[in-house]
Scaffold this motif. Structure first.
Motif, mmCIF file in Angstrom:
data_model
loop_
_atom_site.group_PDB
_atom_site.id
_atom_site.type_symbol
_atom_site.label_atom_id
_atom_site.label_comp_id
_atom_site.label_asym_id
_atom_site.label_seq_id
_atom_site.Cartn_x
_atom_site.Cartn_y
_atom_site.Cartn_z
ATOM 1 N N SER A 101 49.293 52.919 5.658
ATOM 2 C CA SER A 101 49.745 53.022 7.049
ATOM 3 C C SER A 101 51.262 52.937 7.074
ATOM 4 C CB SER A 101 49.148 51.901 7.908
ATOM 5 O OG SER A 101 49.482 50.625 7.384
ATOM 6 N N VAL A 102 51.845 53.483 8.125
ATOM 7 C CA VAL A 102 53.292 53.373 8.347
ATOM 8 C C VAL A 102 53.476 52.717 9.714
ATOM 9 C CG1 VAL A 102 55.471 54.607 8.604
ATOM 10 C CG2 VAL A 102 53.767 55.421 6.943
ATOM 11 N N ASN A 103 54.076 51.523 9.702
ATOM 12 C CA ASN A 103 54.342 50.777 10.927
ATOM 13 C C ASN A 103 55.792 50.997 11.320
ATOM 14 O OD1 ASN A 103 51.899 48.755 11.438
ATOM 15 N ND2 ASN A 103 52.177 48.966 9.222
ATOM 16 N N ILE A 104 56.017 51.529 12.511
ATOM 17 C CA ILE A 104 57.386 51.792 12.977
ATOM 18 C C ILE A 104 57.869 50.544 13.730
ATOM 19 C CG2 ILE A 104 58.826 53.226 14.475
ATOM 20 C CD1 ILE A 104 55.812 54.846 13.081
ATOM 21 N N LEU A 149 55.394 59.414 -5.619
ATOM 22 C CA LEU A 149 55.430 60.109 -4.335
ATOM 23 C C LEU A 149 53.995 60.339 -3.860
ATOM 24 C CD1 LEU A 149 57.419 61.479 -2.342
ATOM 25 C CD2 LEU A 149 56.997 63.595 -3.585
ATOM 26 N N TYR A 150 53.676 59.802 -2.693
ATOM 27 C CA TYR A 150 52.335 59.978 -2.119
ATOM 28 C C TYR A 150 52.446 60.876 -0.896
ATOM 29 C CZ TYR A 150 51.132 55.937 -4.959
ATOM 30 O OH TYR A 150 50.944 55.089 -6.009
ATOM 31 N N LEU A 151 51.613 61.898 -0.876
ATOM 32 C CA LEU A 151 51.523 62.767 0.293
ATOM 33 C C LEU A 151 50.245 62.366 1.022
ATOM 34 C CD1 LEU A 151 53.044 65.135 1.546
ATOM 35 C CD2 LEU A 151 51.507 66.665 0.307
ATOM 36 N N GLY A 152 50.400 61.963 2.292
ATOM 37 C CA GLY A 152 49.238 61.493 3.040
ATOM 38 C C GLY A 152 48.989 62.339 4.265
ATOM 39 N N ARG A 153 47.699 62.551 4.556
ATOM 40 C CA ARG A 153 47.325 63.258 5.788
ATOM 41 C C ARG A 153 47.124 62.218 6.886
ATOM 42 N NH1 ARG A 153 43.834 68.225 6.715
ATOM 43 N NH2 ARG A 153 43.378 68.070 8.913
ATOM 44 N N VAL A 154 47.772 62.415 8.019
ATOM 45 C CA VAL A 154 47.673 61.459 9.128
ATOM 46 C C VAL A 154 46.288 61.595 9.763
ATOM 47 C CG1 VAL A 154 48.661 60.720 11.334
ATOM 48 C CG2 VAL A 154 50.165 61.614 9.532
ATOM 49 N N VAL A 155 45.524 60.491 9.761
ATOM 50 C CA VAL A 155 44.165 60.535 10.307
ATOM 51 C C VAL A 155 44.000 59.638 11.534
ATOM 52 C CG1 VAL A 155 43.074 61.193 8.112
ATOM 53 C CG2 VAL A 155 43.364 58.756 8.668
ATOM 54 N N GLY A 156 45.007 58.809 11.821
ATOM 55 C CA GLY A 156 44.929 57.938 12.984
ATOM 56 C C GLY A 156 46.329 57.517 13.393
ATOM 57 N N ALA A 157 46.508 57.211 14.683
ATOM 58 C CA ALA A 157 47.828 56.789 15.163
ATOM 59 C C ALA A 157 47.660 55.960 16.423
ATOM 60 C CB ALA A 157 48.711 58.009 15.443
ATOM 61 N N GLY A 158 48.631 55.090 16.690
ATOM 62 C CA GLY A 158 48.601 54.276 17.895
ATOM 63 C C GLY A 158 50.016 53.955 18.343
ATOM 64 N N SER A 208 54.849 51.447 17.064
ATOM 65 C CA SER A 208 53.783 52.439 16.903
ATOM 66 C C SER A 208 53.387 52.455 15.432
ATOM 67 C CB SER A 208 54.223 53.838 17.362
ATOM 68 O OG SER A 208 55.278 54.310 16.550
ATOM 69 N N TRP A 209 52.319 53.145 15.128
ATOM 70 C CA TRP A 209 51.863 53.213 13.733
ATOM 71 C C TRP A 209 51.055 54.486 13.537
ATOM 72 C CZ3 TRP A 209 46.673 53.732 13.899
ATOM 73 C CH2 TRP A 209 45.978 53.135 14.960
ATOM 74 N N PHE A 210 50.934 54.888 12.284
ATOM 75 C CA PHE A 210 49.948 55.914 11.931
ATOM 76 C C PHE A 210 49.379 55.547 10.575
ATOM 77 C CE2 PHE A 210 52.729 58.117 8.990
ATOM 78 C CZ PHE A 210 54.000 57.994 9.543
ATOM 79 N N GLU A 211 48.206 56.085 10.301
ATOM 80 C CA GLU A 211 47.555 55.774 9.026
ATOM 81 C C GLU A 211 47.166 57.080 8.351
ATOM 82 O OE1 GLU A 211 43.937 53.558 9.685
ATOM 83 O OE2 GLU A 211 43.556 54.609 11.563
ATOM 84 N N CYS A 212 47.180 57.051 7.015
ATOM 85 C CA CYS A 212 47.015 58.271 6.229
ATOM 86 C C CYS A 212 45.998 58.099 5.109
ATOM 87 C CB CYS A 212 48.338 58.647 5.555
ATOM 88 S SG CYS A 212 49.662 59.051 6.687
ATOM 89 N N GLU A 213 45.389 59.211 4.759
ATOM 90 C CA GLU A 213 44.619 59.314 3.522
ATOM 91 C C GLU A 213 45.454 60.103 2.531
ATOM 92 O OE1 GLU A 213 40.257 59.325 5.728
ATOM 93 O OE2 GLU A 213 40.988 61.175 4.780
ATOM 94 N N VAL A 214 45.541 59.615 1.303
ATOM 95 C CA VAL A 214 46.360 60.288 0.279
ATOM 96 C C VAL A 214 45.696 61.612 -0.094
ATOM 97 C CG1 VAL A 214 47.238 60.142 -2.084
ATOM 98 C CG2 VAL A 214 47.292 58.112 -0.599
#
Ligand SMILES: Cc1cc2nc3c(=O)[nH]c(=O)nc-3n(C[C@H](O)[C@H](O)[C@H](O)COP(=O)(O)O)c2cc1C
Length: 161
Positions: free
Chosen positions: A67-70, A132-141, A115-121
């Motif tokens: 996840s990435v927490n802003i 380096l991880y490339l993640g697909r965003v699957v959720g956000a708030g 805000s935040w979003f979460e990813c699957e690698v």
């Protein structure tokens, strides 16, 4: 190459400052990072670069999610960033006293984030001293739509060069 110019120019890149959440099995973790960028609109993809010898790297390799927490540009936001710079060892459970939730991926989503979003690698590139991880965003708030996000420059710290 002019090493001084390389360091200065790389440090002049503009960055935000985030808390990367990770999960592998039952274990959760959070760490401060600035090497984060969106790389595609459709599908929505984000790249993060994570120290090869960090605990976070082990969890992302194992769990294949992050996840990435802003974080807000405020005193409270700076305190969050300073807390998650600490290595998992010897601090162990950095999330122990944190207010957070989880969503689809199970990664930590901080109550103190704006805000935040979460990813699957979807892809991992083994590069030098970082992965380096490339993640697909699957959720956000979004918790505070109008808040100003913290930047590396505003924090007054360096990570680059
Ligand atoms: C300003 C700043 C930015 C950072 N950015 C990153 C980054 O983008 N990627 C990374 O792997 N580590 C970055 N770090 C270092 C990690 O926050 C640090 O190594 C942390 O202790 C790792 O936590 P862990 O042991 O829980 O994985 C940064 C540190 C600072 C001070």
């Amino acid at each position: 190459m002019n090493e001084g110019a390389k360091a200065t120019s790389l440090n002049q890149l503009g960055y935000g400052l985030y808390v990367i959440g990770s999960k592998f099995g039952e274990e959760l973790n959070g760490m401060t990072a600035n090497w984060v960028t969106q790389t595609s609109f459709e599908p929505p993809l984000v790249a993060i670069s994570i120290e090869s010898d960090s605990h976070t790297r082990k969890l992302i390799d194992g769990g294949q999610v992050f996840s990435v927490n802003i974080i807000e540009d405020s005193e409270e936001g700076r305190a969050i960033i300073a807390k998650y710079v600490k290595p998992q060892k010897p601090y162990r459970n950095k999330l122990g006293d944190e207010d957070f939730t989880t969503n689809l991926t199970g990664t930590p989503l901080l109550a103190g984030a704006i805000s935040w979003f979460e990813c699957e690698v979807v892809q991992t590139l083994e590069t030098g001293d970082h992965q380096l991880y490339l993640g697909r965003v699957v959720g956000a708030g979004v918790q505070q739509a109008d808040a100003v996000p913290l930047t590396l420059k505003r924090m007054g710290w360096d990570y680059g060069g």
